[in-house]
Design a protein around this motif. Structure first.
Motif, PDB file in Angstrom:
ATOM      1  N   UNK A  73       3.582 -44.007   0.715  1.00 18.30           N
ATOM      2  CA  UNK A  73       4.182 -42.940  -0.084  1.00 18.30           C
ATOM      3  C   UNK A  73       3.953 -41.595   0.601  1.00 18.30           C
ATOM      4  N   UNK A  74       4.956 -40.742   0.540  1.00 20.86           N
ATOM      5  CA  UNK A  74       4.772 -39.401   1.090  1.00 20.86           C
ATOM      6  C   UNK A  74       5.527 -38.385   0.253  1.00 20.86           C
ATOM      7  N   UNK A  75       5.115 -37.136   0.419  1.00 18.63           N
ATOM      8  CA  UNK A  75       5.752 -36.017  -0.262  1.00 18.63           C
ATOM      9  C   UNK A  75       6.548 -35.228   0.764  1.00 18.63           C
ATOM     10  N   UNK A  76       7.808 -35.024   0.491  1.00 22.90           N
ATOM     11  CA  UNK A  76       8.669 -34.177   1.320  1.00 22.90           C
ATOM     12  C   UNK A  76       8.710 -32.797   0.655  1.00 22.90           C
ATOM     13  N   UNK A  77       8.098 -31.817   1.298  1.00 20.51           N
ATOM     14  CA  UNK A  77       7.996 -30.472   0.736  1.00 20.51           C
ATOM     15  C   UNK A  77       9.104 -29.535   1.206  1.00 20.51           C
ATOM     16  N   UNK A  78      10.053 -30.053   1.948  1.00 20.65           N
ATOM     17  CA  UNK A  78      11.158 -29.214   2.410  1.00 20.65           C
ATOM     18  C   UNK A  78      11.908 -28.624   1.206  1.00 20.65           C
ATOM     19  N   UNK A  79      12.083 -27.307   1.229  1.00 20.06           N
ATOM     20  CA  UNK A  79      12.827 -26.643   0.167  1.00 20.06           C
ATOM     21  C   UNK A  79      11.964 -26.091  -0.955  1.00 20.06           C
ATOM     22  N   UNK A  80      10.666 -26.414  -0.958  1.00 24.71           N
ATOM     23  CA  UNK A  80       9.798 -25.920  -2.031  1.00 24.71           C
ATOM     24  C   UNK A  80       9.075 -24.650  -1.588  1.00 24.71           C
ATOM     25  N   UNK A  81       9.115 -23.636  -2.461  1.00 26.64           N
ATOM     26  CA  UNK A  81       8.482 -22.351  -2.167  1.00 26.64           C
ATOM     27  C   UNK A  81       7.178 -22.196  -2.936  1.00 26.64           C
ATOM     28  N   UNK A  82       7.123 -22.733  -4.143  1.00 31.19           N
ATOM     29  CA  UNK A  82       5.930 -22.668  -4.987  1.00 31.19           C
ATOM     30  C   UNK A  82       5.553 -24.071  -5.430  1.00 31.19           C
ATOM     31  N   UNK A  83       4.260 -24.311  -5.641  1.00 29.25           N
ATOM     32  CA  UNK A  83       3.802 -25.624  -6.082  1.00 29.25           C
ATOM     33  C   UNK A  83       4.364 -25.952  -7.458  1.00 29.25           C
ATOM     34  N   UNK A  84       4.562 -24.937  -8.292  1.00 31.50           N
ATOM     35  CA  UNK A  84       5.095 -25.171  -9.636  1.00 31.50           C
ATOM     36  C   UNK A  84       6.489 -25.784  -9.575  1.00 31.50           C
ATOM     37  N   UNK A  85       7.271 -25.415  -8.551  1.00 35.84           N
ATOM     38  CA  UNK A  85       8.608 -25.993  -8.392  1.00 35.84           C
ATOM     39  C   UNK A  85       8.524 -27.493  -8.156  1.00 35.84           C
ATOM     40  N   UNK A  86       7.559 -27.892  -7.326  1.00 37.89           N
ATOM     41  CA  UNK A  86       7.408 -29.327  -7.074  1.00 37.89           C
ATOM     42  C   UNK A  86       6.922 -30.050  -8.322  1.00 37.89           C
ATOM     43  N   UNK A  87       5.964 -29.464  -9.025  1.00 35.13           N
ATOM     44  CA  UNK A  87       5.427 -30.097 -10.233  1.00 35.13           C
ATOM     45  C   UNK A  87       6.525 -30.300 -11.279  1.00 35.13           C
ATOM     46  N   UNK A  88       7.444 -29.345 -11.377  1.00 33.64           N
ATOM     47  CA  UNK A  88       8.538 -29.478 -12.337  1.00 33.64           C
ATOM     48  C   UNK A  88       9.446 -30.646 -11.983  1.00 33.64           C
ATOM     49  N   UNK A  89       9.594 -30.920 -10.679  1.00 35.65           N
ATOM     50  CA  UNK A  89      10.438 -32.032 -10.246  1.00 35.65           C
ATOM     51  C   UNK A  89       9.794 -33.392 -10.493  1.00 35.65           C
ATOM     52  N   UNK A  90       8.445 -33.427 -10.486  1.00 42.47           N
ATOM     53  CA  UNK A  90       7.748 -34.719 -10.553  1.00 42.47           C
ATOM     54  C   UNK A  90       7.140 -35.028 -11.915  1.00 42.47           C
ATOM     55  N   UNK A  91       6.841 -34.005 -12.701  1.00 40.12           N
ATOM     56  CA  UNK A  91       6.103 -34.231 -13.943  1.00 40.12           C
ATOM     57  C   UNK A  91       6.824 -33.590 -15.128  1.00 40.12           C
ATOM     58  N   UNK A  92       6.652 -34.218 -16.274  1.00 41.10           N
ATOM     59  CA  UNK A  92       7.196 -33.647 -17.505  1.00 41.10           C
ATOM     60  C   UNK A  92       6.396 -32.412 -17.895  1.00 41.10           C
ATOM     61  N   UNK A  93       6.910 -31.683 -18.859  1.00 40.70           N
ATOM     62  CA  UNK A  93       6.227 -30.464 -19.307  1.00 40.70           C
ATOM     63  C   UNK A  93       4.835 -30.791 -19.837  1.00 40.70           C
ATOM     64  N   UNK A  94       4.724 -31.851 -20.628  1.00 40.47           N
ATOM     65  CA  UNK A  94       3.416 -32.229 -21.185  1.00 40.47           C
ATOM     66  C   UNK A  94       2.449 -32.659 -20.086  1.00 40.47           C
ATOM     67  N   UNK A  95       2.955 -33.361 -19.062  1.00 42.15           N
ATOM     68  CA  UNK A  95       2.085 -33.783 -17.952  1.00 42.15           C
ATOM     69  C   UNK A  95       1.598 -32.585 -17.152  1.00 42.15           C
ATOM     70  N   UNK A  96       2.473 -31.594 -16.969  1.00 37.21           N
ATOM     71  CA  UNK A  96       2.062 -30.376 -16.255  1.00 37.21           C
ATOM     72  C   UNK A  96       0.998 -29.622 -17.041  1.00 37.21           C
ATOM     73  N   UNK A  97       1.126 -29.621 -18.344  1.00 39.53           N
ATOM     74  CA  UNK A  97       0.120 -28.984 -19.185  1.00 39.53           C
ATOM     75  C   UNK A  97      -1.224 -29.694 -19.050  1.00 39.53           C
ATOM     76  N   UNK A  98      -1.187 -31.029 -18.965  1.00 42.14           N
ATOM     77  CA  UNK A  98      -2.424 -31.796 -18.778  1.00 42.14           C
ATOM     78  C   UNK A  98      -3.066 -31.490 -17.428  1.00 42.14           C
ATOM     79  N   UNK A  99      -2.232 -31.348 -16.396  1.00 41.12           N
ATOM     80  CA  UNK A  99      -2.754 -31.012 -15.069  1.00 41.12           C
ATOM     81  C   UNK A  99      -3.467 -29.668 -15.090  1.00 41.12           C
TER      82      UNK A  99
END
Length: 382
Positions: A73-99
């Protein structure tokens, strides 16, 4: 993968490697001579499928076979400027709150801090961190009842990684509780690719989900430092699936002399065995197999889980029968750490806001007291 990530070299059979994501060359070899396979079979293991390798030219007819093994498994970070942008793509709102809550809870309960060592680290600090790293890996392996194969090669890592950090070929990310490292990750760097090599944490802090805080903070650093690929490597582990946005497979490459009939038959047999192993692996049979082997080893340290509960109770009236256990004394009473830290997590209190007592008249009686409440630690010995 080990040759590329750790040694920054390619096996003899390849002249260069490049990423299929952007076609940038990751490694080149200056050697023109290839390893001989005239009367033998050579196998290169763990070639990531997202990395393409260009083979060298041979002076005679060379046979080549490739077979898929393992998932990665790998993460392709091309196109991401902030970590929050990536988290929004991978996790639901509730999961981001837990993180975020896990990180916040760690900061509420302890004097936590975070540090990435890349390009610079004091040698005495490096030695201390690697000693702590080893002990946490061993402790975690004992808790899981498995053998951590990285421990067998620890002398190699300890010897080489210091200069690799100075040369920006490796990095060490550390989460601290005051001056104590409680989560350490060793990463290998190759251009704009990072291989998440080894990571572990202090099991006494298990309640705080340090692994997720670790990945979140490291991703933030990777994005800020223009890292494009973050490779989780082997292991069909749930958290890797959750964090990664790409899946790949490892390939095994066979090189052999096509004119040698016996070698051709051997390769056919080896490929058939590997295909069977992958079928069993897909059925999770390898996990049962390795767990069974680990249990047969007599020198494996066992981990004894302590069953306990906190019973709300006032401190004894005879205060002279109580002695405070300071934070510095927790080494002597290490079995109390997880109990106290779990209580901190649930109560949202800082470590300095609780006091741990022991009774002089009873070596197995301990208390946890905060400003609002007190508990007796009851050990269930059944």
């Amino acid at each position: 993968m080990f040759e590329m990530a750790f040694n920054k070299t390619l096996p003899h059979f390849y002249k260069q490697s490049y990423h299929i994501t952007d076609h940038t060359i990751s490694l080149k070899t200056v050697e023109t001579k290839t390893a001989s396979v005239f009367n033998k079979i050579s196998m290169v293991i763990d070639v990531p499928s997202y990395i393409k390798v260009a083979k060298k030219e041979f002076d005679y007819a060379i046979g080549f076979k490739s077979i898929k093994q393992y998932n990665g498994y790998y993460i392709d970070l091309n196109g991401y400027i902030e970590v929050e942008d990536y988290l929004k793509d991978r996790f639901s709102r509730s999961s981001r709150q837990l993180l975020r809550a896990g990180k916040q809870r760690l900061e509420i309960c302890f004097n936590s801090s975070y540090r990435m060592y890349y390009g610079d680290i004091d040698k005495s600090l490096y030695d201390a961190l690697f000693k702590r790293f080893f002990n946490m890996l061993k402790q975690r392996a004992n808790e899981k009842g498995i053998e951590n194969r990285n421990l067998k090669h620890w002398d190699l890592y300890t010897k080489d990684v210091y200069n690799m950090i100075l040369n920006k070929q490796a990095s060490l990310f550390v989460i601290y509780d005051s001056n104590k490292a409680i989560n350490i990750s060793l990463n290998m760097h190759l251009g704009k690719t990072v291989y998440l090599f080894i990571t572990t944490y202090d099991i006494d802090y298990s309640k705080f989900r340090l692994g997720h805080t670790n990945w979140m903070l490291q991703l933030e650093w990777f994005i800020k430092n223009d890292i494009k690929i973050v490779d989780f490597s082997k292991g069909n582990i749930e958290y890797k699936k959750r964090w990664a946005n790409n899946e790949y497979h490892f390939e095994y490459h066979f090189f052999y002399n096509k004119s040698n009939i016996l070698n051709k038959l051997k390769v056919f047999w080896m490929v058939s065995i590997l295909k069977l192993k992958q079928v069993l692996r897909n059925g999770n049979m390898n996990t049962y197999y390795y767990n069974f082997l680990d249990k047969l080893k007599p020198d494996r340290e066992s981990f004894k889980k302590i069953n306990y509960e906190l019973i709300q109770q006032e401190l004894p009236n005879k205060k002279e029968n109580l002695v405070i256990i300071s934070n510095d004394e927790f080494d002597e009473y290490s079995f109390l750490r997880r109990m106290v830290y779990n209580y901190l997590y649930l109560s949202k209190l800082h470590i300095d806001e609780v006091i741990v007592y022991k009774e002089l008249s009873n070596e197995e009686r301990f208390y946890i007291k905060s400003e609002k409440e007190s508990f007796k630690i009851y050990f269930n010995k059944k």
